[in-house]
Write a protein that holds these residues in place. Structure first.
Motif, short mmCIF file in Angstrom:
data_model
loop_
_atom_site.label_atom_id
_atom_site.label_comp_id
_atom_site.label_asym_id
_atom_site.label_seq_id
_atom_site.Cartn_x
_atom_site.Cartn_y
_atom_site.Cartn_z
N PRO A 58 -55.98 6.64 -12.56
CA PRO A 58 -57.14 7.53 -12.45
C PRO A 58 -56.80 8.81 -11.70
O PRO A 58 -55.89 8.83 -10.86
N LYS A 90 -60.47 2.24 -19.96
CA LYS A 90 -59.98 3.46 -19.32
C LYS A 90 -61.09 4.26 -18.67
O LYS A 90 -60.92 4.80 -17.57
N GLU A 94 -61.19 5.22 -14.71
CA GLU A 94 -61.33 6.58 -14.18
C GLU A 94 -62.54 6.67 -13.25
O GLU A 94 -62.47 7.27 -12.17
N GLN A 95 -63.63 6.05 -13.65
CA GLN A 95 -64.86 6.12 -12.86
C GLN A 95 -64.76 5.32 -11.56
O GLN A 95 -65.18 5.78 -10.50
N GLY A 97 -61.84 4.02 -10.21
CA GLY A 97 -60.63 4.28 -9.44
C GLY A 97 -59.63 3.15 -9.37
O GLY A 97 -59.00 2.93 -8.33
#
Length: 307
Positions: A58, A90, A94-95, A97
């Motif tokens: 991330p 994914k 990303e959101q 972490g």
């Protein structure tokens, strides 16, 4: 070749991705019955070079702050890339972490990628050591990034679910929690024999015709039901409470109207672990998952770190 000459012999398997790992080298003394092991098993670096994997880091990652790790395992005949298209982890990585790893199994004689998870699914006569391979990935990732060792998770679909159970059984000292969609654990609990508690999320559709919700067999070898897999782990985790149905339901399948997913929970378990069974009413083996699926699965995982 003259008598008493020493010959070193090793072998490699070949698949569509190239050559696999070399076997241990054996040393033979010509003209005798002397065979000895000349080298040890391949190192972590050798295993990774032979079977590279995909990783997603991330944008928020900093080596100063350890992050969780999720290793996602595809089903039989699928791939890490296809699993990501199916589940979409994914965006959640990303959101939230965490680092996401998506490896591929090896290719069998019929050209399908698989994991050698249990005697039921899905090696079909292969002896590839996927346990060692996945541990080598874990070691490799830990050497490159700052990983929260209390938050290592495995997630798998179908054959990948079987493999996630395998890893929880054999490496309960390192794995905090797993999630299995349409997979199953070992039929005989003695084949698992986990020594440490691991939180487990079993997700299964009642209309799954490939890995049956109520248990079944593959090539004459049996696997447990969805409830049986969850119950086995509730026993390992020494959950003192009987399974309790939760009042809330989840809407995880886009092709089924309403909130089709009911939740059965075993709690008050060792070291704060928990076991849940999410039953997808009328869903099949590859359900049309909603955008909320990956997020809800990760919520369960993230709520259950190692103590």
């Amino acid at each position: 070749m003259s008598k008493n000459t020493t010959v070193d012999i090793s072998a490699k398997s070949k698949n569509s991705g190239g050559y696999g790992l070399p076997s241990s080298t054996v040393r033979y003394l010509v003209g005798s019955s002397s065979w000895t092991i000349a080298s040890q098993a391949p190192s972590t670096a050798t295993k990774i070079a032979a079977r590279p994997y995909s990783e997603f880091v991330p944008s928020s990652y900093s080596s100063k702050s350890p992050v969780p790790l999720v290793i996602a395992l595809h089903g039989y005949s699928s791939s890490g890339k296809q699993l990501e298209s199916f589940v979409n982890f994914k965006a959640v990585a990303e959101q939230r972490g965490f680092i996401l790893v998506s490896p591929d199994g090896t290719v069998d004689a019929t050209g399908n990628q698989f994991w050698n998870a249990t005697e039921v699914c899905c090696s079909f006569f292969s002896e590839v050591d996927d346990d060692a391979y996945l541990i080598s990935i874990l070691d490799d990732i830990e050497s490159k990034y700052s990983i929260d060792l209390k938050r290592i998770y495995f997630v798998g679909h179908s054959n990948g679910g079987f493999m996630s159970y395998h890893m929880a059984c054999k490496h309960s000292d390192r794995i905090a929690a797993i999630a299995s969609l349409a997979g199953a654990t070992f039929l005989n609990s003695n084949d698992c024999a986990a020594k440490n508690p691991v939180s487990v999320l079993q997700i299964h559709g009642t209309s799954d015709a490939t890995i049956l919700y109520n248990g079944g067999s593959i090539l004459g070898k049996q696997y447990p039901s969805a409830t049986g897999s969850a119950t086995q782990w509730a026993t390992f985790d020494r959950c003192s409470n009987s399974a309790v149905p939760r009042a809330d339901k989840l809407d995880l399948v886009t092709t089924i109207a309403g909130s089709e997913t009911s939740i059965l929970s075993w709690n008050n378990c060792r070291n704060g672990t928990e076991v849940e069974l999410w039953t997808l009413d009328q869903a099949g083996h590859v359900p049309a998952l909603s955008a909320a699926f990956a997020s809800k699965v990760y919520e369960f995982l993230a709520s259950h770190p190692k103590p």
